[in-house]
Write a protein that holds these residues in place. Structure first.
Motif, mmCIF file in Angstrom:
data_model
loop_
_atom_site.group_PDB
_atom_site.id
_atom_site.type_symbol
_atom_site.label_atom_id
_atom_site.label_comp_id
_atom_site.label_asym_id
_atom_site.label_seq_id
_atom_site.Cartn_x
_atom_site.Cartn_y
_atom_site.Cartn_z
ATOM 1 N N ASN B 168 0.428 -1.053 0.370
ATOM 2 C CA ASN B 168 0.328 -0.088 0.447
ATOM 3 C C ASN B 168 1.240 1.197 0.070
ATOM 4 N N LYS B 195 -4.364 -4.846 -0.795
ATOM 5 C CA LYS B 195 -3.041 -4.557 0.125
ATOM 6 C C LYS B 195 -2.782 -4.932 1.103
ATOM 7 N N ALA B 197 0.005 -3.627 4.281
ATOM 8 C CA ALA B 197 1.085 -2.243 4.683
ATOM 9 C C ALA B 197 2.302 -2.530 4.926
ATOM 10 N N GLN B 199 5.675 -4.369 5.332
ATOM 11 C CA GLN B 199 6.971 -4.166 7.011
ATOM 12 C C GLN B 199 5.640 -5.545 7.009
ATOM 13 N N ASP B 200 4.347 -5.876 6.613
ATOM 14 C CA ASP B 200 4.141 -6.799 7.093
ATOM 15 C C ASP B 200 4.550 -8.132 7.209
ATOM 16 N N GLN B 201 3.663 -8.835 7.655
ATOM 17 C CA GLN B 201 3.852 -10.174 7.991
ATOM 18 C C GLN B 201 3.464 -11.114 7.527
#
Lengths: 294, 370
Positions: B168, B195, B197, B199-201
């Motif tokens: 995103n 979408k 964010a 660094q989302d894991q």
């Protein structure tokens, strides 16, 4: 329906971890009436120290995990001693701001030592990662372990606080910080213990998440820390059972919200809940409305 | 020193005699040589030097040599703007090269247009950078151009229903939008755009949603930090062919994604050391001869490309800024280090992208696509 159940499974897993982190917030708040904003970084430290012991020193998972928990618990105690204890009688804003400072410090320390790239976290060597399919819903064996372990820890903590002498001392301190010492309770010991337990549990959360997502990185604690704080408020800050329920709920809401509204909102949902809560039920689900003592 | 003096004397003499400018062609370079993105400027300069050796070594532009006047932008958009203004107004140079950052180029655009100059940039990828009417051209494709190639690849692979999963950010969203538009034009259904964010894991939420749409393909715009997209897609049994944009052609990602990436596709700018493109190989050879033992960075190749495009335009139409503008627009399939250059009427470039498939734990080159 399958999709709904799958999102529920995803949410409960994440929620278990939020609950574990929320415990630390809520315990500290219950006794010191201040929000330890560095708690998310404690969780990150758990992940990194675990990673270091396992991959760099080659310790087996079952050795590295308890060592990490002890180290991080000790770290929590030291942080309290250095950064919060001198400010115990300062205005409530003092320790809050220090906590933010500690949070930023720890994040940058981790970045300075380990670099900002995510580090791959190993799977426990004894654990086989199986995938179970139940009516179209996929269950990862790690999800089951995380959920089960979290429940065990939460029940254990609940029993400890409600049925031991130290637990009683904690509850007494929570009720009245001035009178408890008069009853022979050592305030410093109780507070150190609270920090040790909260940090240790957060460290375990960090290791579980490291395993689950196969990565640890310096900023990993920031968002989960804030979300877990919301979970603690949702459950009723200061209330241990509330933190567990709040964590689970936020995890589930986050996944259902992202699943059925928009994934762009995923990180925002917890905070939306927080705002809503502050407007309509500040004491949270299990909290009791308290009149400010003047 | 003496030689130069003699040379200069001869030059002035010949100028006076002939009355025709046989002087050097001056190009004003505004590049980040110090500061945060100095590594970009340094690598670009290496590439530019390789290009100049080649051009001037072959007799320059109809006998005129190209010389540079370098201004440091200090990696600062404000300084970049000052550097461009200085080159245009103080040094009266009308042929500019740089700056590196898209934002700096965008800020310089009105200056270039007002001066009737021409500006070439070779690493700024923001969609709004080029503007042929204002004299701004580039030799690196727009951020979003790859989306078109992704859609065409999906079509080639026979996919019917493809979901998009993107970071995103402006970059991710721009690419995914272009992909969806092109895919729909090619008759591919894009039922869902999800979408995440940076660094989302955890991508399980999005992947579960995508799985519910029963897609046979997934277009991913991500970086090396997101091996979990591949892993969790595998764990959730998504059973879709994954096509990733350039961030997914990264050895670090492959190392972490491991087996879960097997059989997936990635598109990337066509510059890597083993590229079969003769333009790339020619550049790498020249680079290694000039800078032995140094790693060839993509920025160096891009720096080279911008300069040879300028030189070719001058050869074709003349060295006046307006002639260069026209000359640039005539470039079509012009061989370059990062894929052949075809200049579009708006000053943007169309370039091929390389398609890779992960086979046996390695990125295996499949083909070039435009």
């Amino acid at each position: 329906m399958t999709e709904f159940l799958q999102q529920l499974v995803n949410g409960i897993t994440v929620g278990s971890v939020y609950a574990l982190i929320a415990l630390g917030y809520t315990m500290v708040y219950g006794i010191l009436m201040f929000i330890n904003f560095a708690h998310g970084e404690i969780y990150m430290a758990g992940g990194f120290i675990g990673w270091y012991l396992m991959t760099q020193l080659g310790l087996p998972f079952l050795v590295a995990t308890p060592v990490t928990v002890l180290l991080v618990a000790f770290m929590g105690v030291v942080i309290e001693k250095i950064a919060y204890r001198p400010l115990r009688h300062a205005s409530r804003l003092g320790p809050l701001i220090t906590a933010i400072g500690v949070s930023i410090f720890l994040q940058n320390l981790a970045a300075a030592i380990f670099g900002t790239d995510p580090r791959p976290f190993p799977l426990p060597e004894f654990l086989e990662r199986n995938i179970y399919e139940v009516g179209g819903v996929i269950l990862d064996s790690l999800q089951i372990y995380i959920f089960a372990l979290s429940i065990v820890i939460m029940i254990g903590l609940d029993l400890y606080v409600n049925h031991t002498r130290m637990g009683k001392a904690m509850r007494a301190t929570k009720i009245n910080k001035q009178v408890a010492p008069l009853m022979g309770i050592n305030l410093d010991t109780v507070i150190s213990l609270v920090f040790a337990i909260g940090s240790g549990i957060a460290a375990l959360g960090g290791i579980m998440v490291g395993t689950y997502y196969n990565s640890v990185y310096p900023t990993m604690g920031f968002i989960p820390g804030l979300v877990a704080f919301t979970a603690a408020v949702l459950g009723g800050i200061g209330n241990i059972r509330g933190a567990m329920i709040g964590g689970m709920l936020i995890g589930i809401l986050e996944n259902l919200g992202a699943g059925y509204i928009s994934s762009g909102f995923k990180q925002g949902i917890a905070f939306f809940v927080l705002i809503f809560l502050l407007l309509f039920r500040q004491e949270g689900i299990l909290g009791k409305a308290e009149r400010e003592k003047v | 020193m003496k030689k130069i003096l003699v040379f200069l004397l001869c030059l002035t003499f010949s100028l006076g005699l002939a009355g025709v400018s046989q002087a050097d062609i001056k190009i004003g370079c505004a590049l980040p040589m110090t500061g945060g993105i100095a590594f970009v400027g340094e690598a670009m300069m290496q590439g530019i030097e390789v290009a100049l050796d080649e051009i001037n070594g072959a007799g320059g532009i109809n006998g005129q040599r190209i010389v540079l006047q370098l201004e440091d932008t200090k990696s600062d958009p404000k300084e970049a703007n000052n550097a461009v203004a200085k080159l245009l107004e103080v040094d009266k140079i009308k042929i500019l090269y740089g700056p590196a950052r898209s934002g700096s180029v965008l800020a310089s655009k009105p200056l270039v247009a007002k001066a009737g100059a021409v500006l070439m940039t070779s690493v700024s990828t923001h969609p709004d950078v080029p503007g042929a009417d204002q004299g701004v051209f580039r030799t690196c494709p727009s951020d979003a151009a790859q989306g078109v190639v992704g859609a065409k690849l999906a079509k080639d692979l026979g996919l019917k229903k493809v979901a998009a999963l993107f970071e995103n950010s402006d970059y991710g969203k721009g690419l995914a939008d272009v992909f969806a538009k092109e895919a729909k034009a090619l008759g591919i259904d894009v039922p869902i755009m999800e979408k995440f964010a940076p660094q989302d894991q955890d991508f399980r939420t999005q992947l579960t949603k995508i799985k519910g749409k029963k897609v046979d393909g997934l277009y991913v715009v991500a970086t090396s930090e997101t091996p979990n997209i591949y892993k969790q897609a595998g764990l959730l049994k998504l059973n879709a062919t994954i096509i990733g944009a350039e961030g997914t052609k990264d050895p670090k990602l492959l190392e972490r994604g491991g087996e879960s990436m097997e059989g997936t596709y990635a598109t990337s700018p066509p510059f890597w050391e083993e590229s079969p493109d003769p333009g790339t190989q020619k550049f790498i050879k020249a680079f290694n001869a000039k800078y032995p033992g140094q790693a060839v960075r993509m920025f160096a190749a891009q720096g080279y490309d911008g300069m040879i495009a300028l030189a070719e335009a001058m050869k074709r139409k003349g060295t006046d800024p307006m002639q260069i503008r026209q000359g640039l627009l005539t470039l079509k399939d012009f061989p370059a280090a990062t894929g052949s250059i075809t200049m579009l009427p708006n000053g943007d470039v169309q370039k091929p992208f390389a398609v890779f498939k992960v086979e046996g734990g390695k990125y295996v080159f499949k083909k070039f696509m435009k």
